[in-house]
Design an enzyme around this catalytic site. Sequence first.
Site, mmCIF file in Angstrom:
data_model
loop_
_atom_site.group_PDB
_atom_site.id
_atom_site.type_symbol
_atom_site.label_atom_id
_atom_site.label_comp_id
_atom_site.label_asym_id
_atom_site.label_seq_id
_atom_site.Cartn_x
_atom_site.Cartn_y
_atom_site.Cartn_z
ATOM 1 N N LYS A 1 12.202 -11.739 -0.009
ATOM 2 C CA LYS A 1 12.721 -11.574 1.352
ATOM 3 C C LYS A 1 11.640 -11.228 2.373
ATOM 4 C CE LYS A 1 16.167 -8.759 0.052
ATOM 5 N NZ LYS A 1 17.346 -7.905 0.221
ATOM 6 N N THR B 1 -3.392 7.734 -0.762
ATOM 7 C CA THR B 1 -3.474 8.227 0.611
ATOM 8 C C THR B 1 -2.116 8.217 1.330
ATOM 9 O OG1 THR B 1 -4.145 5.996 1.250
ATOM 10 C CG2 THR B 1 -5.911 7.616 0.946
ATOM 11 N N THR C 1 0.819 -1.223 0.000
ATOM 12 C CA THR C 1 0.000 0.000 0.000
ATOM 13 C C THR C 1 0.849 1.268 0.000
ATOM 14 O OG1 THR C 1 -0.133 -0.048 2.396
ATOM 15 C CG2 THR C 1 -1.926 -1.148 1.184
#
Length: 455
Positions: free
Chosen positions: A214, A244, A201
């Site tokens: 990883k 956002t 995100t």
Amino acid sequence: MGKVHLEDNDTKEKKTEFSLVRVKGTWRSTMGKKDNKDTADCVSAAKLYESITEKCTTWTVVSPIVFTYKVTETQDLLDPSNDTLLLGHISEPQELEDIKKSNKPIKRFVVVDQEVYKIYGPKLTEYLDAYNVLYKILALPTSEENKSMEMALKILEEVNSFSLDRRTEPIIAIGGGVCLDIVGLAASLYRRRTPYIRVPTTLLSYIDASVGAKTGVNFANCKNKLGTYIPPTAAFLDLSFIKTVPRRHIANGLAEMLKMALMKDKGLFELLEEHGCMLLDTKFQVDNSVYGRKRLQPASQATHIAIMTMLEELAPNLWEDDLNRLVDFGHLISPALEMKVLPSLLHGEAVNIDMSYMVYVSNEIGLLTEEEKQRVITCMVGMELPVWHEGCTMELIQKSLQDRLAHSGGLVRMPLPVGLGQAEIFNNTSCEILHRAYEKWCDELSISPDSSCDP
Ligand SMILES: NC(=O)c1ccc[n+]([C@@H]2O[C@H](COP(=O)([O-])OP(=O)(O)OC[C@H]3O[C@@H](n4cnc5c(N)ncnc54)[C@H](O)[C@@H]3O)[C@@H](O)[C@H]2O)c1
Ligand SMILES: [Zn+2]
């Protein structure tokens, strides 16, 4: 596949190579060709080697492990008309059909960054409800300070009480790089390896943390000291989450994007040079919302190239066995700088300061012209990234390179740009060059140029 019998008269070692074949459900080692081809229902890619000497018998197992995972860029990931989040990881058409036909409800354990949950929580629950999913959402403060084994264990306890089917019910992680790294580690530990899905995100996790293998948490005051190389089953990328993300964190992600541009792709560099500031202003949303799926627009084009170039470097070296890694550009001095000034610099910012200095080193060696050097610095400043830091002293640079020498097979392995969008690894940059570059870097950049988007 044939047998190999070697008798070394000096050491009196007898070596045998075995293939492994499955006949009617039982695996057997075989030396000849005859008995496996005709009757075997499966021939393994693994090999078994037996060595017998006077002192001992040793079996050596060579078992190739293949990881297959998908990185999917999609739109409207949380729109109920898009089933990617729940089913996008399944490649087998039959399996997909069976799931769609079956009445059994889908079950998912979802870990979400707390801040992300505040914004996208209602959409997420609406989405899961629309598919009648049996779910548990765990919203956690997955910040860098909390990136610890304790947090991974907390997730594991909750996963354990939710009781997942380890084969068919992947854990879903939704958040920035910290959340994805912790959940990835928890999933690789649970029942030795439970599949997981990454939904990045932040911009940094979109182009970097979500595409590789990883996982990790911080330990003993060191970044990512505990971790695994276990890729997710799938990473589902939706640029609309980025709208956002705080502006400083967008710039943070742009730094890792610039790394790939400088190392591998002049087109990406030119794109960032021209549109970097706009991408920062619009948070990668403009072409996404206006032009739909077109790949020709700066935001989707930049993420596309960044992901592709990153995957090109990661896929052949998933476990980082090859120490000559272009993706280490910007990561030689930055870890020490990041730890030294914590929490004042974000990861991408520290990386950018490292890259800025290395650009001066390249220029000093004669790999980058003065004009090219200037273009890179101007591009960085335009994307509101720091190009110099007082904490990045010559002592810190030397110490970082010495540490690198110790942990990297006795070579510094310094990736440096040789022109824009191309790079090579250098092992013997002299102290004199490093010093001269440092002095020039400080002279020219210690009063950082004003970072402003205005022309
Ligand atoms: N595994 C890898 O290959 C890999 C690669 C690069 C970085 N990393 C790791 O990633 C971490 C850094 O990741 P990051 O930069 O994403 O930081 P992060 O996960 O800390 O997220 C940054 C901030 O943004 C907030 N946030 C996240 N998504 C948001 C959204 N859509 N809207 C609003 N706010 C949002 C978070 O709450 C957090 O405060 C580091 O720990 C680094 O070690 C891992
Ligand atoms: Zn990085």
